[in-house]
Enzyme design. Sequence first.
Site, mmCIF file in Angstrom:
data_model
loop_
_atom_site.group_PDB
_atom_site.id
_atom_site.type_symbol
_atom_site.label_atom_id
_atom_site.label_comp_id
_atom_site.label_asym_id
_atom_site.label_seq_id
_atom_site.Cartn_x
_atom_site.Cartn_y
_atom_site.Cartn_z
ATOM 1 N N LEU A 1 0.861 -1.182 0.000
ATOM 2 C CA LEU A 1 0.000 0.000 0.000
ATOM 3 C C LEU A 1 0.900 1.235 0.000
ATOM 4 O O LEU A 1 1.964 1.242 0.618
ATOM 5 C CB LEU A 1 -0.884 0.015 1.253
ATOM 6 N N HIS B 1 6.838 38.795 8.376
ATOM 7 C CA HIS B 1 8.252 39.145 8.246
ATOM 8 C C HIS B 1 9.034 38.517 9.388
ATOM 9 O O HIS B 1 8.554 38.516 10.514
ATOM 10 C CB HIS B 1 8.388 40.670 8.300
#
Length: 465
Positions: free
Chosen positions: A37, A444
């Site tokens: 899987l 920022h």
Amino acid sequence: MQSTTLLIIGGGPGGYVAAIRAGQLGIPTILVEGAQLGGTCLNVGCIPSKALIHAAEEYDKLRSYAGDSSLGLSVAAPSLDIARTVAWKDGIVKRLTGGVEALLKKNGVQVLQGWARIVDGKTVEVDAAGKGGKPLRLGCEHLLLATGSQEIELPGLPFGGAVISSTQALAPARLPASLAVVGAGYIGLELGMAYGKLGVKVSIVEAQDRILPAYDAALSKPVRARLDGLGIAVHVRHRVRGMKDGGGALLLEEPGGKEVELPAEQVLVAVGRRPRTEGYGLESLLLDMDGRAVRVDDRCRTSMRNVWAIGDLTGEPMLAHRAMAQGHMVAELISGAPRRFVPMAIPAVCFTDPEIVVAGLTPEAAARRGDDILQATFPFTANGRAMTLESTDGFVRVVARKDNHLILGWQAVGRGVSELSAAFSQSLEMGACLEDVAGTIHAHPTLGEAVQEAALRALGQALHA
Ligand code: FAD
Ligand code: NAD
């Protein structure tokens, strides 16, 4: 014979996402997987390669601190235990594939381990993991093909011995002293750079006239500079003839036709992948094809009613997130929801050093389409966060329509820019204009400020350039 509404062949990102969504929607679903899987992506692709790239980056960083570090850091010469690195990578893979198994179970999907063989568009036989016995026969209303892709082999360089594919390169028992990489695309560069950082002497051979020929030259330039910095030799416009008799070297043909030898203990062939269409009876369905890929429409319907195909089997771009999005859509379509696969962009990320991201149209592609465009670039040399990360190589570029400033595409190259792909895709999918991005407050100091600055610059209002 057991019957179900949806039968999925292949448990990679396409198949398992389709199965989870189908389970959520209450569609009786059986998923057949012959190997593990998670498919290529979780077992031998996206995840293991990014794990190895990370380990290589950390090792390379430590080695750089062992010299004269401008940061004022110093460490003793680091050492590498590749067996432990591989075991750590395997642990991540196991956690993720185990998670997929649990999610499928939670959503009521029946998973069958075994190789499927198509009998007809509504019947599949499953060889239950080679246990001998009679194969299991399954009937279905909808058949979803999600069998993925496999590596392309070069005629003169069959896989085996010293010639390896990405699968072996992701699980080295020991590192070779030297590695020649054939193909300077995604795999060749991602893994070639990782091996170089792990201390292997790497050379790269590419048939085209530059590395990453699928990307525009400005984007690949910082990657080329980093290859030079790592001491990785790049041979463009070279043809590969084969291994030297007795091994130990790759035989190449220079642009002028002269034969040269490239010494290499191992050779990684990474010249692309092709849809997996053979060995499981697909041909018996006589589906319309696009070259080697199964042809699908914008709902992932094949030319046969109620037979669907998704992911790598349907051709380029062979990316995990495309396969997942297609799988999600097919499950919803089967539940009766009106859906189409018409994304504004399928972002692509190349996890080189520095990373590259493209989403939507490049300036060239927009020009080819006849669009009148604006484009602007903001360099990381003007971004504070990039400076604090010691990574000012690279830029963000935006492409927008000139008349109404609708954003058509984003490109970026630089350290960590893979994470900008979310912002790029969202702005494209939401139909953002330059003003929308320019007017959004970006935190920022972050690399994301370069995204805002690129939009500002396109409007003639750049603040920090
Ligand atoms: P696959 O993941 O290939 O899954 C198909 C599954 O079907 C397999 O598990 C296979 O065993 C099973 N199967 C096939 N035939 C049968 C059958 N007859 N019966 C039962 N089961 C069957 N993509 C990205 O987006 N980002 C990346 O960073 C990235 N890195 C990659 C790195 C490497 C080294 C490689 C090789 C690929 C990478 N890719 C990446 C590509 C990505 O792995 C594929 O696009 C993605 O896995 C395709 O998903 P899929 O579901 O179509 O097929
Ligand atoms: P690729 O298509 O990215 O690159 C193949 C390269 O090999 C190209 O540059 C091509 O010009 C070159 N080439 C072809 N034949 C050659 C030859 N005979 N000699 C020398 N060079 C030759 O293919 P790949 O790197 O094998 O990766 C396969 C696919 O897997 C990718 O296309 C992508 O879909 C997927 N992938 C994605 C990621 C990611 O998203 N980060 C990472 C790895 C793989």
